[in-house]
Design an enzyme around this catalytic site. Sequence first.
Site, PDB file in Angstrom:
ATOM      1  N   HIS A 125       2.011  -5.868  -2.384  1.00 13.74           N
ATOM      2  CA  HIS A 125       0.885  -6.801  -2.233  1.00 13.74           C
ATOM      3  C   HIS A 125       0.727  -7.130  -0.745  1.00 13.74           C
ATOM      4  O   HIS A 125       1.714  -7.161  -0.011  1.00 13.74           O
ATOM      5  CB  HIS A 125       1.242  -8.069  -3.024  1.00 13.74           C
ATOM      6  CG  HIS A 125       0.154  -9.076  -3.147  1.00 13.74           C
ATOM      7  ND1 HIS A 125      -0.174  -9.959  -2.141  1.00 13.74           N
ATOM      8  CD2 HIS A 125      -0.682  -9.363  -4.179  1.00 13.74           C
ATOM      9  CE1 HIS A 125      -1.155 -10.745  -2.552  1.00 13.74           C
ATOM     10  NE2 HIS A 125      -1.486 -10.405  -3.786  1.00 13.74           N
ATOM     11  N   ASP A 202      10.010  -9.655  -3.517  1.00 16.35           N
ATOM     12  CA  ASP A 202       8.796 -10.384  -3.855  1.00 16.35           C
ATOM     13  C   ASP A 202       8.732 -10.447  -5.381  1.00 16.35           C
ATOM     14  O   ASP A 202       8.318  -9.485  -6.029  1.00 16.35           O
ATOM     15  CB  ASP A 202       7.578  -9.652  -3.272  1.00 16.35           C
ATOM     16  CG  ASP A 202       6.264 -10.231  -3.784  1.00 16.35           C
ATOM     17  OD1 ASP A 202       6.301 -11.186  -4.575  1.00 16.35           O
ATOM     18  OD2 ASP A 202       5.206  -9.702  -3.390  1.00 16.35           O
ATOM     19  N   GLN A 205       5.486 -11.295  -9.414  1.00 11.86           N
ATOM     20  CA  GLN A 205       5.098 -10.733 -10.718  1.00 11.86           C
ATOM     21  C   GLN A 205       6.267 -10.612 -11.684  1.00 11.86           C
ATOM     22  O   GLN A 205       6.062 -10.608 -12.892  1.00 11.86           O
ATOM     23  CB  GLN A 205       4.464  -9.347 -10.537  1.00 11.86           C
ATOM     24  CG  GLN A 205       3.131  -9.343  -9.845  1.00 11.86           C
ATOM     25  CD  GLN A 205       2.026 -10.019 -10.645  1.00 11.86           C
ATOM     26  OE1 GLN A 205       2.119 -10.171 -11.857  1.00 11.86           O
ATOM     27  NE2 GLN A 205       0.982 -10.447  -9.961  1.00 11.86           N
ATOM     28  N   LYS A 228       2.113 -18.356 -11.487  1.00  4.94           N
ATOM     29  CA  LYS A 228       2.182 -17.148 -12.328  1.00  4.94           C
ATOM     30  C   LYS A 228       3.239 -17.309 -13.423  1.00  4.94           C
ATOM     31  O   LYS A 228       3.369 -16.472 -14.305  1.00  4.94           O
ATOM     32  CB  LYS A 228       2.508 -15.927 -11.470  1.00  4.94           C
ATOM     33  CG  LYS A 228       1.412 -15.617 -10.453  1.00  4.94           C
ATOM     34  CD  LYS A 228       1.578 -14.255  -9.868  1.00  4.94           C
ATOM     35  CE  LYS A 228       0.955 -14.155  -8.498  1.00  4.94           C
ATOM     36  NZ  LYS A 228      -0.364 -13.528  -8.481  1.00  4.94           N
ATOM     37  N   CYS A 367      -5.541  -7.011  -3.697  1.00  3.18           N
ATOM     38  CA  CYS A 367      -4.704  -7.258  -2.505  1.00  3.18           C
ATOM     39  C   CYS A 367      -3.697  -6.136  -2.278  1.00  3.18           C
ATOM     40  O   CYS A 367      -2.569  -6.400  -1.830  1.00  3.18           O
ATOM     41  CB  CYS A 367      -3.983  -8.601  -2.590  1.00  3.18           C
ATOM     42  SG  CYS A 367      -5.089 -10.001  -2.757  1.00  3.18           S
TER      43      CYS A 367
HETATM   44  N1  PMP Z   1       3.094 -10.747  -4.366  1.00  2.71           N
HETATM   45  C1  PMP Z   1       2.624 -10.260  -5.519  1.00  2.71           C
HETATM   46  C2  PMP Z   1       3.249  -9.041  -6.116  1.00  2.71           C
HETATM   47  C3  PMP Z   1       1.547 -10.896  -6.137  1.00  2.71           C
HETATM   48  O1  PMP Z   1       1.052 -10.399  -7.273  1.00  2.71           O
HETATM   49  C4  PMP Z   1       0.985 -12.061  -5.546  1.00  2.71           C
HETATM   50  C5  PMP Z   1      -0.163 -12.791  -6.183  1.00  2.71           C
HETATM   51  N2  PMP Z   1      -1.231 -11.972  -6.569  1.00  2.71           N
HETATM   52  C6  PMP Z   1       1.535 -12.519  -4.350  1.00  2.71           C
HETATM   53  C7  PMP Z   1       2.591 -11.849  -3.805  1.00  2.71           C
HETATM   54  C8  PMP Z   1       0.997 -13.728  -3.662  1.00  2.71           C
HETATM   55  O2  PMP Z   1       1.219 -14.870  -4.405  1.00  2.71           O
HETATM   56  P1  PMP Z   1       0.532 -16.266  -3.999  1.00  2.71           P
HETATM   57  O3  PMP Z   1      -0.933 -15.968  -3.885  1.00  2.71           O
HETATM   58  O4  PMP Z   1       0.842 -17.162  -5.133  1.00  2.71           O
HETATM   59  O5  PMP Z   1       1.130 -16.701  -2.709  1.00  2.71           O
END
Ligand code: PMP
Length: 415
Positions: A125, A202, A205, A228, A367
């Site tokens: 991401h 990270d 997910q 999440k 993203c």
């Molecule tokens: N890493 C991953 C794998 C994600 O899916 C996301 C959220 N889409 C993020 C980081 C970022 O999370 P946040 O927007 O809650 O900071």
Amino acid sequence: RIRKFAAEVRSQFPILNQTLPKGVPVTFLDSAASAQKPQSVIDYEAEVYRRYYANAYRGVYRFGAEVDDQLEAARAAVQRLLNAAHREEIAFTAGTTLSINVVASGWGRRHLQPGDEIVLNVMEHHANFVPWQQVAQATGAQIRFVNLTPDGQIDLNHLDEVLSERTRLVTVTGMSNVLGTQPPIAEIARKAHAVGALIFVDAAQSVPHESIDVQGDEIDFLAFSGHKLYGPSGVGVLYGRRELLEVTDPLLFGGHMIERVSKEGSSWAGLPAKFEAGTLPIAQAIALRPAIEFVESIGLENIRAHEQSLLAYAHKRMNEVPGMRIFGPDVNEKGAIVSFVIEGAHPEDLAQLLDRKGVFVRHGHHCTMPLHEWLGVSATVRASFAVYNTVEDVDRLIDAIDFARQRLRLTKSSV
Ligand code: PMP
């Protein structure tokens, strides 16, 4: 059995039990972007404001003391969820993005030099990509990319080639937000540690879908977001081994994170306050605890079993749709996310047509532009599953896809 389980869980989520105009049910398939909240979380957060709200770690009066106790109870719940050795290894942040930036900047700028290497991959991401690019530019460290296998998994043989005594850190997702890939974290950690490097996970997910053991898996740093995990938005977690957080600089400076401030300079508070400058997302962090308790009460193994059976059913039905292309690993080797394109249908048109049937999916690059470049498509449609999804949700997705294909005049009907 799966129907009964899902009905019981689903009844706890008021947003899913409403009816849209024309009697259309809510088919929410975008939990990878953000999950819905059970009644227990909604009530617990509201209760903070109703009964005892005050600022945190400041007041000696009763409301302030209760807020502090509740925050520490939430911190202890996160410690338990991750199996962290010490409570002060858990810092509350605004979310995964901030947690990653703290480590990239606060650890990276302090410890990386020209010639050092950070290992990344194109599946990450942007939140776990751009901060490392920035710190590499600032420090002169190099980014090395570990290849993906054709089905979108980390190529572990290539990882062996990329790792060297120059590697300082490997950063990897616990679960891809597009492909559903779940890299073998413990194995990657072992490989990183064998060359003297650290591992950053990270877990945005993965935390809602599988149990994590930071000690057992030897994870050095980890980040996730409350929203999440069926919890409030605006709060997240940074985990780091104590000795590593102690040599990580704060990213945000201000109130609460200091030990002493004078005209000559300032020194920092101990863990975790050093990373909690300013007023915390108080009610949100407190209500992270009922979210964790919700997951614990069902059990992550049961959640996973339920989601995997829905995923298998979704793959089976979706593979019957003409022109369907699903990206990523085999259904048995990934988490409950299905990203796809349908020949001749623009992802945005598809998502919009699905919405007409009350089926909520996401479209775009999610993203992950480098991943989409690697996949050779500019956008995909993503359906992601959570504990409250049902077999009927999958059936409605398939019916809605059929409706969209008819509207787009791709064919009369696939079913
Ligand atoms: N890493 C991953 C794998 C994600 O899916 C996301 C959220 N889409 C993020 C980081 C970022 O999370 P946040 O927007 O809650 O900071």
